[in-house]
Design a protein around this motif. Sequence first.
Motif, short mmCIF file in Angstrom:
data_model
loop_
_atom_site.label_atom_id
_atom_site.label_comp_id
_atom_site.label_asym_id
_atom_site.label_seq_id
_atom_site.Cartn_x
_atom_site.Cartn_y
_atom_site.Cartn_z
N GLU A 154 -14.03 -67.26 -55.19
CA GLU A 154 -13.87 -66.94 -53.78
C GLU A 154 -14.71 -65.73 -53.39
N CYS A 155 -14.91 -65.62 -52.10
CA CYS A 155 -15.61 -64.47 -51.52
C CYS A 155 -14.69 -63.88 -50.45
N LEU A 156 -14.42 -62.58 -50.55
CA LEU A 156 -13.53 -61.90 -49.61
C LEU A 156 -14.30 -60.87 -48.80
N LEU A 157 -13.95 -60.78 -47.53
CA LEU A 157 -14.51 -59.75 -46.65
C LEU A 157 -13.38 -58.85 -46.17
N ILE B 288 -14.43 -66.09 -47.11
CA ILE B 288 -15.65 -66.70 -46.59
C ILE B 288 -15.97 -67.91 -47.47
N PRO B 289 -16.09 -69.08 -46.88
CA PRO B 289 -16.38 -70.27 -47.70
C PRO B 289 -17.80 -70.22 -48.28
N LEU B 290 -17.87 -70.28 -49.60
CA LEU B 290 -19.15 -70.31 -50.30
C LEU B 290 -19.07 -71.32 -51.43
N PRO B 291 -20.18 -71.93 -51.82
CA PRO B 291 -20.15 -72.90 -52.92
C PRO B 291 -19.81 -72.24 -54.25
N ILE C 160 -30.50 -66.32 -59.51
CA ILE C 160 -30.63 -65.45 -58.33
C ILE C 160 -30.36 -66.28 -57.09
N MET C 161 -29.40 -65.84 -56.29
CA MET C 161 -29.07 -66.56 -55.06
C MET C 161 -28.93 -65.56 -53.91
N ILE C 162 -29.18 -66.05 -52.71
CA ILE C 162 -29.08 -65.21 -51.51
C ILE C 162 -28.13 -65.87 -50.51
N ILE C 163 -27.19 -65.08 -50.02
CA ILE C 163 -26.29 -65.54 -48.96
C ILE C 163 -26.68 -64.82 -47.68
N GLU C 164 -27.05 -65.57 -46.68
CA GLU C 164 -27.45 -64.99 -45.40
C GLU C 164 -26.24 -64.91 -44.47
N LEU C 165 -25.83 -63.69 -44.14
CA LEU C 165 -24.71 -63.48 -43.22
C LEU C 165 -25.24 -63.00 -41.87
N VAL C 166 -24.68 -63.53 -40.80
CA VAL C 166 -25.05 -63.07 -39.46
C VAL C 166 -23.78 -62.67 -38.72
N TYR C 167 -23.93 -61.71 -37.83
CA TYR C 167 -22.78 -61.24 -37.05
C TYR C 167 -22.72 -62.05 -35.76
N SER C 168 -21.67 -62.83 -35.62
CA SER C 168 -21.56 -63.77 -34.51
C SER C 168 -21.09 -63.10 -33.22
N GLU D 203 -17.56 -61.39 -35.84
CA GLU D 203 -17.27 -61.49 -37.26
C GLU D 203 -18.50 -61.99 -38.01
N TRP D 204 -18.54 -61.66 -39.31
CA TRP D 204 -19.65 -62.11 -40.15
C TRP D 204 -19.41 -63.55 -40.58
N ILE D 205 -20.45 -64.37 -40.44
CA ILE D 205 -20.36 -65.77 -40.85
C ILE D 205 -21.57 -66.11 -41.72
N VAL D 206 -21.42 -67.16 -42.54
CA VAL D 206 -22.50 -67.58 -43.43
C VAL D 206 -23.49 -68.44 -42.64
N GLN D 207 -24.73 -67.99 -42.62
CA GLN D 207 -25.79 -68.75 -41.95
C GLN D 207 -26.44 -69.74 -42.91
N SER D 208 -26.68 -69.30 -44.15
CA SER D 208 -27.29 -70.18 -45.14
C SER D 208 -27.07 -69.61 -46.53
#
Length: 233
Positions: free
Chosen positions: A35-38, A52-55, A111-119, A123-128
């Motif tokens: 899990e990922c927590l904010l 935050i839902p992440l694979p 190596i992975m990148i999670i792109e977060l954007v402020y909506s 709140e922060w959401i996962v863009q990609s």
Amino acid sequence: MERCSHASAIINGDSTSPTLVVIGGRDKKNQLVNECLLFDSITTGQYSCRKIPLPESVTGRYSHSLTAVTMSPNCVWLVIVGGCKEFEWKDVGGGKEEPMVTFITDTNRLIMIIELVYSEAGEWIVQSVLDGNDLTSKNYQEKYQSYSKTRTWWMDQQIEYPTEREMKLQRYIQSLHQDLQVAHESKVSLQEALVEANKQVKGDDSNDIMSSVLEEMRQEQEKLIKEKQIITG
């Protein structure tokens, strides 16, 4: 909430309070915490926590590293690197068990990148989510170059460069500091010399000489201090 070997980072947005992000780790039974927590508003003492839902390819790891890179006022890249994907105890004989770990070696997960954007909802959401294949693609290179230009411009806006007048004042203040230091050292040296001379001179003349010289040094120091106060005042 109990976990260990997780990774965390602080997200700082342009119009948001600092947010703590926590990814992965192991629980008290040594099972993966996928899990990922904010944690929002962590500096206020009244924070809120949400998932935050992440694979699983992102969260299913422990003993990894995580860093947050601010790409723009409303966009943050979470860069996650390495770690382990399994943990188990192996019987090595004699009634003994040793921990066995399996490191992540898959180049797509390394190596992975999670792109977060402020909506607009605040709140922060996962863009990609970008894996190893994505990081070598042309689309990623174009996106990175675009963000890089925006980030350079935005960071420049945060820096307050001193004006020429401010730089001159700073140099003059430094010069005054040096003069005061020299005056102080000279006064100390002179005092020592006068004390030594006083031992060799008899009569009231020695006291008069010492008082006169020390008074001149005191006036010189006061003059330098007043100049500094005028400049910095």
